[in-house]
Every structure is written in structure tokens, then in C-alpha cells.
Design a protein around this motif. Structure first.
Motif, PDB file in Angstrom:
ATOM      1  N   ALA A  78      62.429  55.073-100.824  1.00 29.87           N
ATOM      2  CA  ALA A  78      62.759  56.496-100.692  1.00 29.87           C
ATOM      3  C   ALA A  78      63.820  56.647 -99.614  1.00 29.87           C
ATOM      4  N   ALA A  79      64.833  57.455 -99.915  1.00 30.42           N
ATOM      5  CA  ALA A  79      65.885  57.767 -98.944  1.00 30.42           C
ATOM      6  C   ALA A  79      66.474  56.502 -98.330  1.00 30.42           C
ATOM      7  N   LEU A  80      66.747  55.530 -99.169  1.00 24.53           N
ATOM      8  CA  LEU A  80      67.244  54.242 -98.652  1.00 24.53           C
ATOM      9  C   LEU A  80      68.592  53.832 -99.247  1.00 24.53           C
ATOM     10  N   LEU A  81      68.772  54.011-100.569  1.00 23.14           N
ATOM     11  CA  LEU A  81      69.914  53.371-101.224  1.00 23.14           C
ATOM     12  C   LEU A  81      71.259  53.813-100.653  1.00 23.14           C
ATOM     13  N   ASP A  82      71.346  55.065-100.150  1.00 22.94           N
ATOM     14  CA  ASP A  82      72.643  55.530 -99.634  1.00 22.94           C
ATOM     15  C   ASP A  82      73.051  54.798 -98.352  1.00 22.94           C
ATOM     16  N   LEU A  83      72.089  54.115 -97.708  1.00 24.70           N
ATOM     17  CA  LEU A  83      72.418  53.347 -96.496  1.00 24.70           C
ATOM     18  C   LEU A  83      73.036  51.992 -96.831  1.00 24.70           C
ATOM     19  N   ALA A  84      72.828  51.542 -98.082  1.00 22.62           N
ATOM     20  CA  ALA A  84      73.206  50.181 -98.468  1.00 22.62           C
ATOM     21  C   ALA A  84      74.693  50.089 -98.831  1.00 22.62           C
ATOM     22  N   LEU A 132      65.001  60.368-103.734  1.00 27.84           N
ATOM     23  CA  LEU A 132      65.649  61.040-102.596  1.00 27.84           C
ATOM     24  C   LEU A 132      66.898  60.321-102.080  1.00 27.84           C
ATOM     25  N   THR A 133      67.711  59.824-103.010  1.00 27.43           N
ATOM     26  CA  THR A 133      68.986  59.229-102.601  1.00 27.43           C
ATOM     27  C   THR A 133      70.015  60.358-102.510  1.00 27.43           C
ATOM     28  N   TYR A 134      70.617  60.505-101.364  1.00 29.29           N
ATOM     29  CA  TYR A 134      71.600  61.592-101.137  1.00 29.29           C
ATOM     30  C   TYR A 134      72.743  61.467-102.133  1.00 29.29           C
ATOM     31  N   ASP A 135      73.149  62.602-102.732  1.00 33.12           N
ATOM     32  CA  ASP A 135      74.237  62.520-103.732  1.00 33.12           C
ATOM     33  C   ASP A 135      75.496  63.289-103.324  1.00 33.12           C
ATOM     34  N   GLY A 136      75.527  63.817-102.103  1.00 31.26           N
ATOM     35  CA  GLY A 136      76.773  64.411-101.602  1.00 31.26           C
ATOM     36  C   GLY A 136      76.896  65.905-101.812  1.00 31.26           C
ATOM     37  N   ARG A 137      76.031  66.508-102.649  1.00 32.64           N
ATOM     38  CA  ARG A 137      76.156  67.954-102.897  1.00 32.64           C
ATOM     39  C   ARG A 137      75.435  68.734-101.800  1.00 32.64           C
ATOM     40  N   GLU A 138      76.100  69.721-101.272  1.00 28.84           N
ATOM     41  CA  GLU A 138      75.464  70.598-100.277  1.00 28.84           C
ATOM     42  C   GLU A 138      75.944  72.019-100.530  1.00 28.84           C
ATOM     43  N   LYS A 139      75.027  72.956-100.455  1.00 37.24           N
ATOM     44  CA  LYS A 139      75.418  74.360-100.579  1.00 37.24           C
ATOM     45  C   LYS A 139      74.630  75.171 -99.576  1.00 37.24           C
ATOM     46  N   TRP A 140      75.341  75.609 -98.540  1.00 40.82           N
ATOM     47  CA  TRP A 140      74.698  76.403 -97.496  1.00 40.82           C
ATOM     48  C   TRP A 140      74.995  77.877 -97.744  1.00 40.82           C
ATOM     49  N   GLN A 141      74.012  78.734 -97.457  1.00 35.82           N
ATOM     50  CA  GLN A 141      74.192  80.183 -97.608  1.00 35.82           C
ATOM     51  C   GLN A 141      73.884  80.882 -96.299  1.00 35.82           C
ATOM     52  N   PRO A 142      74.717  81.833 -95.856  1.00 37.65           N
ATOM     53  CA  PRO A 142      75.996  82.181 -96.469  1.00 37.65           C
ATOM     54  C   PRO A 142      77.048  81.102 -96.207  1.00 37.65           C
ATOM     55  N   GLY A 174      76.838  55.562 -99.360  1.00 39.59           N
ATOM     56  CA  GLY A 174      76.644  57.000 -99.120  1.00 39.59           C
ATOM     57  C   GLY A 174      76.361  57.749-100.410  1.00 39.59           C
ATOM     58  N   PRO A 175      77.075  58.856-100.640  1.00 40.07           N
ATOM     59  CA  PRO A 175      76.777  59.710-101.794  1.00 40.07           C
ATOM     60  C   PRO A 175      76.993  59.030-103.157  1.00 40.07           C
ATOM     61  N   ASN A 176      77.658  57.889-103.183  1.00 34.66           N
ATOM     62  CA  ASN A 176      77.891  57.195-104.478  1.00 34.66           C
ATOM     63  C   ASN A 176      76.756  56.233-104.843  1.00 34.66           C
ATOM     64  N   ALA A 177      75.711  56.220-104.038  1.00 37.62           N
ATOM     65  CA  ALA A 177      74.667  55.193-104.174  1.00 37.62           C
ATOM     66  C   ALA A 177      74.041  55.150-105.565  1.00 37.62           C
ATOM     67  N   THR A 178      73.685  56.294-106.116  1.00 39.75           N
ATOM     68  CA  THR A 178      72.956  56.269-107.393  1.00 39.75           C
ATOM     69  C   THR A 178      73.878  55.850-108.530  1.00 39.75           C
ATOM     70  N   GLU A 179      75.104  56.352-108.501  1.00 39.96           N
ATOM     71  CA  GLU A 179      76.084  55.979-109.537  1.00 39.96           C
ATOM     72  C   GLU A 179      76.320  54.459-109.531  1.00 39.96           C
ATOM     73  N   LEU A 233      69.112  62.305-105.784  1.00 38.93           N
ATOM     74  CA  LEU A 233      68.799  61.802-107.127  1.00 38.93           C
ATOM     75  C   LEU A 233      67.693  60.753-107.033  1.00 38.93           C
ATOM     76  N   ASP A 234      66.823  60.768-108.045  1.00 40.42           N
ATOM     77  CA  ASP A 234      65.799  59.722-108.186  1.00 40.42           C
ATOM     78  C   ASP A 234      66.247  58.803-109.321  1.00 40.42           C
ATOM     79  N   LEU A 235      65.808  57.574-109.271  1.00 45.33           N
ATOM     80  CA  LEU A 235      66.240  56.590-110.280  1.00 45.33           C
ATOM     81  C   LEU A 235      65.054  55.723-110.698  1.00 45.33           C
ATOM     82  N   TRP A 236      64.960  55.488-112.003  1.00 45.21           N
ATOM     83  CA  TRP A 236      63.870  54.662-112.535  1.00 45.21           C
ATOM     84  C   TRP A 236      64.540  53.606-113.421  1.00 45.21           C
TER      85      TRP A 236
END
Ligand SMILES: C[S@@+](CC[C@H](N)C(=O)[O-])C[C@H]1O[C@@H](n2cnc3c(N)ncnc32)[C@H](O)[C@@H]1O
Length: 279
Positions: free
Chosen positions: A131-137, A160-170, A197-202, A272-275
Motif C-alpha cells: 500500500a502506498a509504495l509503488l510511487d516510491l520505486a 493507494l498508489t499516487y497517480d498525480g491528480r489533485e483538485k483542491w477547492q476553492p 512518482g505519479p507514473n507508477a501504476t502505468e 490507483l489500485d492494481l491487481w
């Protein structure tokens, strides 16, 4: 010692469990349905959150080995698991936990996933999780990981692999520049070489498909609002610190952004989760 504090992992755990993709979790459960028992190795386990988020879908008897290079986090994992279980017994080095109808034995191993990967996979569990690991690799490590899992036909479930998308409001005028600098920081070396980083799952999905796995991906975004304010604030502060380290924005701009973010109503952080299972 890693940069992940027990407090930060505790703060994110409820959001992580709520975000986990339910279809993928069910698919992992269905794959092992009919099994009486299962052995699982959790890589980069931290304080044991992934066990607590996954156990309910897996067979009634589970044996988990939690692997991390941070000995202190592994000790915290033992304490948190003992507090979380309905009953806990110590059997030598192992914990034997009862949680509802599940009986879960747990042992912890300190190891470096970069140096010790093949040794760890040689334990031949039924399932590898993280969990929350692959983006570090690094890309190189992920390709090595896929090859090693393929050679042993071991399935992998990561969340829980970070994918780079963020949307803060406002929205704030500096959001895009802050995010670009944060992504730059995400690619710095976290102990595995330059991080994906954000390309980890791809990158992982491509490596695992090439290695002959069937791969499913599901979204698991954090949706943080008023109820998760403490996490939202810690996240904004962490992001601001990382951005400052890059030197891509001056201190005044980052300070102004952080002040605005402290008043944020909500934010979405993409994961993103991956199986991946051998076919
Ligand atoms: C973002 S934390 C996630 C922890 C836990 N999986 C969770 O979801 O709460 C990443 C974890 O990976 C561990 N880690 C990072 N690099 C590692 C390495 N080279 N070998 C072993 N563990 C590592 C850290 O100590 C930390 O516990």
C-alpha cells in the motif's frame, strides 16, 4: 529510519481504507475463494494498515509477514495490530490475532526492498501486497519486481498508489505550478533510484502485462472534506515542504499557497489500485 512517521500513517489510515477500490478488493477475495488459508507478504508495511484494510476479504486463516526497513514502524505495527484485534496472543516471534471469524498470524521482518527483494519473494507466499509504495520505486525496480513475481507466478495486489491528480477547492492561482513542482519532487530518489512518482501504476501495469500477468486497475482517490481536515492540513503542509525543496517556487508564493490551502473546503487526491495475477 524512513521519512514516514507513525502519526502520519495513523492519520491517513481511515482515508486509505475508505478510498480502497471495492471492485478490486472483491476480485482479490474471489480469486482466493474456496481456500481455507493464505500466506501474504506485505511490502513496505509501515504500521500494518494494509493488513487491517485487506483481511476481511481473504480466507479465514491468514498468515501475514510484514516487511519494512524501518524497525520502529514494525514495532508500532505489532502494537497497533494487538490493539485492533479482538484477541491477541504472542507465540514466540509471532502474533496470533483473532478478528471476527478470522485467525491471523503475523510476523515482522526488517528488510530493504531494494537490496533484499529476491530473498523476500523466495519465501513463496500465496499473495504479495503493498500500500502506498509503488510511487516510491524506480522504473528499473518495478521491472525487476515484475520479472521476479513472474518467475514464481506470484499474484500482486497494491493499493493507494499516487497517480498525480489533485483538485483542491476553492482553486488557487498557484495550484498548477505547485503541482508541477510537487511532481518533480515525486521523481527524486526514495531509495530505489529515480522514483516513478505519479507514473507508477502505468509503468507497473505495462511491466506486469509484458511479464504475462492479467492486470486490473481501479481508482481509489482520497476525497477529503471537513471531517478529514487534519489530514488535509498535514497534506498541504507536506506538499508545501516538498515544493520548497525543489526551489521551483519562491518562499513567498509557497507561503501564500499554503495559507489558502489551510482554508480549503475539500480536496481530491488521485490514487490507483492494481491487481495483477499470472495467467
Ligand atoms: C507511504 S508508507 C506506506 C506504509 C503502509 N503501507 C501504509 O499504507 O500505511 C511507505 C512505507 O514503505 C517503507 N519503505 C520505503 N522504502 C523501503 C525500502 N527500501 N525497504 C523497505 N521498506 C521501505 C517505509 O518505511 C514506509 O513504511
Amino acid at each position: 529510519m524512513s521519512g514516514f512517521s507513525p502519526d502520519w500513517l495513523a492519520l491517513r489510515e481511515p482515508a486509505d481504507h475508505a478510498a480502497r477500490n471495492p471492485e478490486l478488493l472483491s476480485a482479490v477475495g474471489a480469486y482466493f475463494a474456496g481456500r481455507h488459508s493464505l500466506t501474504i507478504v506485505d511490502l513496505g508495511s509501515g504500521a500494518g494498515s494494509n493488513l487491517r484494510g485487506s483481511y476481511s476479504t481473504l480466507p479465514n486463516r491468514q498468515h501475514w509477514t510484514l516487511v519494512d526497513h524501518d524497525e520502529k514502524l514494525l514495532q508500532v505495527a505489532r502494537e497497533r495490530l494487538a490493539a485492533w484485534a479482538d484477541e491477541t496472543q504472542e507465540q514466540g516471534e509471532e502474533l496470533v490475532l483473532t478478528k471476527g471469524e478470522k485467525i491471523i498470524t503475523v510476523d515482522t521482518r526488517q528488510a530493504d526492498l531494494n537490496k533484499d527483494l529476491e530473498w523476500i519473494l523466495g519465501w513463496q507466499p500465496d499473495l504479495i501486497t503493498a500500500a502506498a509504495l509503488l510511487d516510491l520505486a524506480s522504473k528499473r525496480w518495478l521491472e525487476r519486481f515484475a520479472a521476479a513475481l513472474a518467475s514464481q507466478r506470484l499474484p500482486l495486489y497494491t493499493v493507494l498508489t499516487y497517480d498525480g491528480r489533485e483538485k483542491w477547492q476553492p482553486e488557487h492561482a498557484t495550484d498548477a505550478r505547485v503541482l508541477a513542482a510537487f511532481h518533480h519532487h515525486q521523481h527524486s530518489d526514495k531509495g530505489f533510484g529515480p522514483a516513478v512518482g505519479p507514473n507508477a501504476t502505468e509503468i507497473s501495469a505495462e511491466a506486469f502485462r509484458k511479464a504475462g500477468f492479467a492486470v486490473s486497475i481501479g481508482e481509489s482517490p482520497w476525497l477529503l472534506g471537513e471531517k478529514q481536515r487534519e489530514l488535509l492540513l498535514a497534506l498541504a503542509e507536506g506538499s508545501a515542504g516538498a515544493v520548497l525543496e525543489t526551489g521551483h517556487l519562491d518562499k513567498a508564493s509557497v507561503t501564500e499557497w499554503l495559507a489558502a490551502r489551510r482554508d480549503s473546503e475539500s480536496c481530491m487526491i488521485g490514487h490507483l489500485d492494481l491487481w495483477a495475477r499470472p495467467v
